[in-house]
Motif scaffolding. Structure first.
Motif, PDB file in Angstrom:
ATOM      1  N   PRO A  69       9.161 -15.685 -70.825  1.00 25.81           N
ATOM      2  CA  PRO A  69       9.339 -14.466 -70.030  1.00 25.81           C
ATOM      3  C   PRO A  69      10.085 -13.420 -70.845  1.00 25.81           C
ATOM      4  CG  PRO A  69       9.938 -16.423 -68.769  1.00 25.81           C
ATOM      5  CD  PRO A  69       9.753 -16.867 -70.192  1.00 25.81           C
TER       6      PRO A  69
ATOM      7  N   LYS B  27      10.697  -9.492 -66.285  1.00 27.03           N
ATOM      8  CA  LYS B  27      10.064 -10.773 -66.604  1.00 27.03           C
ATOM      9  C   LYS B  27       8.732 -10.974 -65.891  1.00 27.03           C
ATOM     10  CE  LYS B  27      14.485 -12.989 -67.639  1.00 27.03           C
ATOM     11  NZ  LYS B  27      14.409 -12.538 -69.023  1.00 27.03           N
ATOM     12  N   LYS B  28       8.401 -10.093 -64.944  1.00 23.81           N
ATOM     13  CA  LYS B  28       7.102 -10.180 -64.281  1.00 23.81           C
ATOM     14  C   LYS B  28       6.021  -9.453 -65.077  1.00 23.81           C
ATOM     15  CE  LYS B  28       8.780 -10.583 -59.512  1.00 23.81           C
ATOM     16  NZ  LYS B  28       8.740  -9.968 -58.144  1.00 23.81           N
ATOM     17  N   HIS B  29       6.447  -8.578 -65.981  1.00 21.32           N
ATOM     18  CA  HIS B  29       5.485  -7.711 -66.673  1.00 21.32           C
ATOM     19  C   HIS B  29       5.560  -7.811 -68.197  1.00 21.32           C
ATOM     20  CE1 HIS B  29       4.333  -5.538 -62.962  1.00 21.32           C
ATOM     21  NE2 HIS B  29       5.607  -5.718 -62.611  1.00 21.32           N
ATOM     22  N   TRP B  30       6.526  -8.561 -68.718  1.00 25.23           N
ATOM     23  CA  TRP B  30       6.698  -8.648 -70.163  1.00 25.23           C
ATOM     24  C   TRP B  30       6.852 -10.101 -70.597  1.00 25.23           C
ATOM     25  CZ3 TRP B  30       7.053  -4.508 -73.735  1.00 25.23           C
ATOM     26  CH2 TRP B  30       7.032  -3.231 -73.172  1.00 25.23           C
ATOM     27  N   ILE B  31       6.439 -10.372 -71.823  1.00 20.26           N
ATOM     28  CA  ILE B  31       6.623 -11.690 -72.431  1.00 20.26           C
ATOM     29  C   ILE B  31       7.363 -11.539 -73.755  1.00 20.26           C
ATOM     30  CG2 ILE B  31       4.599 -12.743 -71.356  1.00 20.26           C
ATOM     31  CD1 ILE B  31       3.142 -12.254 -74.096  1.00 20.26           C
TER      32      ILE B  31
ATOM     33  N   VAL C 165       1.395 -13.594 -66.770  1.00 15.31           N
ATOM     34  CA  VAL C 165       2.746 -14.064 -67.086  1.00 15.31           C
ATOM     35  C   VAL C 165       3.014 -15.392 -66.407  1.00 15.31           C
ATOM     36  CG1 VAL C 165       5.215 -13.584 -66.859  1.00 15.31           C
ATOM     37  CG2 VAL C 165       3.650 -11.742 -67.483  1.00 15.31           C
TER      38      VAL C 165
END
Length: 222
Positions: free
Chosen positions: A186, A192-196, A176
């Motif tokens: 993000p 937002k650290k694990h999904w786009i 990411v």
């Protein structure tokens, strides 16, 4: 908007299921007949080959149409029961003979076809307040690996109120951090650290999206 348009909005007919439900085809139209138990009135439903639905309740004693259940201000136990049964029949037809047809872009339709073909998964529409959003989950552990959204570009950080279709996918945090934040963003409404998030406007090619979906599917196994 009348009740038929509300019930069948963003849904597409599966004509083979109409026959299984009890419809009979005559010419280019499918017809279904049932009796409403609360009144003994006859209800007739028709579906054209274009998927247009119409329905009528028939007062068999007077030999004329009954329409009071369609009047918004009509009250009383009798009309209430007819209205309830009328809507129940239409909802059953919608649930059993029609499929969701919410997303309109070629990209979204191709993605839905891809996850069905490769993983046997279908979009699930979980929120009544957001009928134009869906998630796709793994069959084994029910974890999400894909969300399909209808959202304003402004909510994604763009200077535009255009409504677009987009997807959310899982990605490793270290990956990411490397996204360009222009074509791949993000995660919207996600960690937002694990999904786009990817807007389905052609800026990211389908082959790349498919690869990212496969990666998201694997990450959802944990």
């Amino acid at each position: 908007m009348d009740i038929i348009n509300i019930i069948f909005q963003n849904r597409v007919c599966s004509f083979e299921r109409l026959i299984d439900f009890g419809f009979r085809k005559k010419g280019d139209t499918y017809f279904y007949k049932t009796v409403l138990s609360s009144s003994g009135f006859e209800m007739n439903v028709s579906v054209t080959e274009q998927g247009s639905v119409s329905a009528m309740v028939w007062d068999t004693d007077l030999n004329e149409p009954y329409t009071l259940h369609l009047v918004s201000g009509a009250v009383g136990e009798f009309v209430g029961k007819i209205k309830s049964e009328y809507e129940e029949v239409l909802n059953s037809i919608s649930d059993q003979c029609f499929e969701p047809d919410v997303f309109k872009t070629v990209f979204a339709k191709e993605i839905i076809t891809y996850v069905h073909s490769k993983y046997g998964n279908e979009p699930e529409y979980l929120w009544n307040r957001f009928p134009d959003n869906a998630v796709v989950r793994r069959s084994d552990n029910k974890k999400w690996y894909l969300a399909i959204l209808t959202v304003s570009r402004s909510k994604l950080g763009f200077k535009s109120d255009e409504i677009v279709e987009a997807i959310d996918l899982r990605m490793k945090p270290e990956e990411v951090e490397k996204i360009d934040r222009v074509n791949i963003l993000p995660g919207y409404h996600m960690n937002k650290k694990h999904w786009i998030t990817i807007v389905l406007d052609g800026t990211v090619l389908l082959d790349e999206i498919y690869s990212l979906i496969d990666n998201s599917y694997k990450l959802a196994k944990k």
